[in-house]
Design an enzyme around this catalytic site. Structure first.
Site, PDB file in Angstrom:
ATOM      1  N   GLY A 178       8.666   1.549   2.964  1.00 53.48           N
ATOM      2  CA  GLY A 178       7.465   2.132   3.538  1.00 53.48           C
ATOM      3  C   GLY A 178       6.212   1.812   2.755  1.00 53.48           C
ATOM      4  O   GLY A 178       5.216   2.531   2.845  1.00 53.48           O
ATOM      5  N   ARG A 238       0.830  -1.192   0.000  1.00 54.97           N
ATOM      6  CA  ARG A 238       0.000   0.000   0.000  1.00 54.97           C
ATOM      7  C   ARG A 238       0.867   1.245   0.000  1.00 54.97           C
ATOM      8  O   ARG A 238       2.020   1.230   0.422  1.00 54.97           O
ATOM      9  CB  ARG A 238      -0.957   0.027   1.198  1.00 54.97           C
ATOM     10  CG  ARG A 238      -0.272   0.173   2.563  1.00 54.97           C
ATOM     11  CD  ARG A 238      -0.223   1.619   3.026  1.00 54.97           C
ATOM     12  NE  ARG A 238       0.542   1.772   4.269  1.00 54.97           N
ATOM     13  CZ  ARG A 238       1.799   2.109   4.330  1.00 54.97           C
ATOM     14  NH1 ARG A 238       2.491   2.297   3.214  1.00 54.97           N
ATOM     15  NH2 ARG A 238       2.417   2.263   5.491  1.00 54.97           N
ATOM     16  N   SER A 292       4.704  -1.302   2.904  1.00 48.95           N
ATOM     17  CA  SER A 292       4.014  -2.391   3.610  1.00 48.95           C
ATOM     18  C   SER A 292       4.184  -3.755   2.964  1.00 48.95           C
ATOM     19  O   SER A 292       3.235  -4.516   2.806  1.00 48.95           O
ATOM     20  CB  SER A 292       2.526  -2.065   3.769  1.00 48.95           C
ATOM     21  OG  SER A 292       2.351  -0.950   4.591  1.00 48.95           O
ATOM     22  N   SER A 293       5.414  -4.087   2.630  1.00 48.32           N
ATOM     23  CA  SER A 293       5.683  -5.431   2.126  1.00 48.32           C
ATOM     24  C   SER A 293       5.355  -6.483   3.178  1.00 48.32           C
ATOM     25  O   SER A 293       4.932  -7.595   2.836  1.00 48.32           O
ATOM     26  CB  SER A 293       7.148  -5.546   1.694  1.00 48.32           C
ATOM     27  OG  SER A 293       8.033  -5.256   2.775  1.00 48.32           O
ATOM     28  N   ASP A 324      -2.056  -0.824   7.621  1.00 46.98           N
ATOM     29  CA  ASP A 324      -1.408  -1.524   6.516  1.00 46.98           C
ATOM     30  C   ASP A 324      -2.127  -2.826   6.190  1.00 46.98           C
ATOM     31  O   ASP A 324      -2.398  -3.130   5.029  1.00 46.98           O
ATOM     32  CB  ASP A 324       0.054  -1.808   6.856  1.00 46.98           C
ATOM     33  CG  ASP A 324       0.861  -0.544   7.054  1.00 46.98           C
ATOM     34  OD1 ASP A 324       0.328   0.549   6.788  1.00 46.98           O
ATOM     35  OD2 ASP A 324       2.017  -0.644   7.497  1.00 46.98           O
ATOM     36  N   GLU A 364      -0.418   9.836   8.675  1.00 47.89           N
ATOM     37  CA  GLU A 364       0.733   9.051   9.137  1.00 47.89           C
ATOM     38  C   GLU A 364       0.870   9.129  10.648  1.00 47.89           C
ATOM     39  O   GLU A 364       0.764  10.202  11.242  1.00 47.89           O
ATOM     40  CB  GLU A 364       1.999   9.595   8.480  1.00 47.89           C
ATOM     41  CG  GLU A 364       2.940   8.519   8.014  1.00 47.89           C
ATOM     42  CD  GLU A 364       2.389   7.705   6.870  1.00 47.89           C
ATOM     43  OE1 GLU A 364       1.995   6.533   7.114  1.00 47.89           O
ATOM     44  OE2 GLU A 364       2.335   8.189   5.751  1.00 47.89           O
TER      45      GLU A 364
END
Length: 392
Positions: A130, A34, A132-133, A178, A40
């Site tokens: 950043g 994503r 979201s793996s 996430d 944030e």
């Protein structure tokens, strides 16, 4: 130039699964990374976030293991790790396997046990940027294993499971954003999520004249090193000082009235979170009405707050955001900001579609000239959330 151009799907992963394990996969599932457009460090403060799913995915192929023990391959070309069934739901090595182990443990708590499996993982979600793996991995594994076990797990529950894995198996006290967008993503839509009650609203992102540019700073980050948890504690302390359950219930006026009690650091942390919640709502309203200039104003304000009040940006990311105002095609950029937990990673920008490749190339050149860093970028639209690609 793309962050990850390589195509992955059921057709690309199946031959490798057969090569590694000697039989066909029974289930193949995918879940996306994503990009967070705005909002944030608000999720773990019960606030608002507005992410969208990428078109980049983690793909997981699984089948019952004839060996009676788990056999996992973390990526193409990696070695196969054999894990006894009795150890598969406990923390272990290699580190990435804890994402899988955690999902297995949480599924068992729900009465879902697929038994020992052969598993091959492939992903074109960039790691450490950043995007979201890790959430993509958790949700994809959950989707594949639950389908293999013949169980239905709702998207919301997949998100909750993924978050619990981060907390208990990876030691990252993250919010739920996430995993939620990875499970719930909808093509051509962003998603505004209320993290206090997990209610959400789909925000159309169908305007062909606006594209999302994700640009990698080439500075990799880790959220497990303590800085993330430190900021979460500071927010909790600020809420306690102000006498509210979370910063969701705080106001800017309340923060100002308690400035001396909060002290400088907690004051700035709280000011970011409360201000960011306001910016998320403003951004959603602007996008809904097609006012991309106002959406850009919210993004720019978000970055300044993350840089100065929350202190999670870095010199390289700040340079990229500044270059968005100085490159020759800067007038084609509505707004830009860091995205993700911070301390490196990517920036996200809303760009006029007819100039997005020009913007990307100019940023590549300007960033190289400024810092000597070669990097990549990704032009994306909103993709779909977790899904089963194929099952026997």
């Amino acid at each position: 130039m793309d962050l990850e151009q390589r195509e992955i799907n059921a057709e690309t992963i199946t031959p490798y699964f057969e090569k590694y394990f000697g039989h066909k996969p029974a289930v193949i599932a995918a879940a996306p990374g994503r990009v967070n457009l705005i909002g944030e460090h608000t999720d773990y403060n019960n606030g608002f976030v507005l992410p969208m799913a990428l078109e980049n995915n983690c793909v997981v192929a699984v089948a019952p293991s004839p060996s009676g023990e788990h056999r996992w391959c973390g990526s193409l070309g990696d070695m196969i790790y054999c894990v006894p069934a009795a150890e598969a739901s406990s923390k272990g090595e290699p580190f990435w396997s804890n994402y899988v182990r955690g999902v297995i443990a949480k599924l068992k708590e729900h009465g879902i046990d697929p038994g020992p499996v052969d598993m091959l993982i492939d992903s074109n979600v960039p790691r450490g940027g950043g995007l979201s793996s890790s959430a993509a991995l958790e949700v994809a594994v959950c989707t594949a294993l639950s389908k293999l076990a013949g169980a239905e797990v709702a998207p919301k529950e997949k998100a909750i499971i993924g978050q619990a894995v981060e907390h208990e198996f990876v030691n990252v006290p993250c919010g739920i954003m996430d995993q939620f967008i990875s499970a719930h993503g909808r093509k051509n839509h962003a998603l505004m999520l209320d993290c206090a009650n997990l209610e959400y609203k789909l925000i159309p992102m169908e305007d062909p004249e606006v594209s999302v540019l994700v640009f990698d700073s080439a500075v990799k980050h880790s959220l497990a090193d303590g800085a993330y948890g430190q900021r979460r504690r500071q927010c909790e302390e600020a809420a306690q000082i102000m006498g509210v359950p979370s910063l969701r219930e705080a106001t800017l006026e309340m923060i100002e009235s308690k400035k001396n009690d909060l002290g400088d650091v907690r004051y700035r942390r709280a000011r970011h979170v409360v201000g960011e919640n306001i910016r998320v709502r403003n951004f959603a309203e602007a996008v809904g009405s097609g006012n991309w200039e106002e959406a850009g104003v919210a993004m720019r304000g978000s970055h300044a707050s993350l840089r100065d009040d929350y202190e999670v940006s870095c010199a390289e990311v700040d340079t990229l955001v500044s270059l968005c105002d100085s490159i020759p095609s800067s007038s084609s950029i509505y707004g830009a900001r860091m995205t993700g937990g911070g301390f490196g990673g990517c920036i996200v920008a809303l760009v006029k579609s007819d100039a997005v490749e020009q913007v990307g190339h100019e940023l590549l050149d300007a960033y190289r000239d400024a810092l000597g860093i070669e990097t990549t970028y990704l032009v994306t639209r909103a993709g779909d959330g977790a899904r089963v690609l194929r099952h026997a």
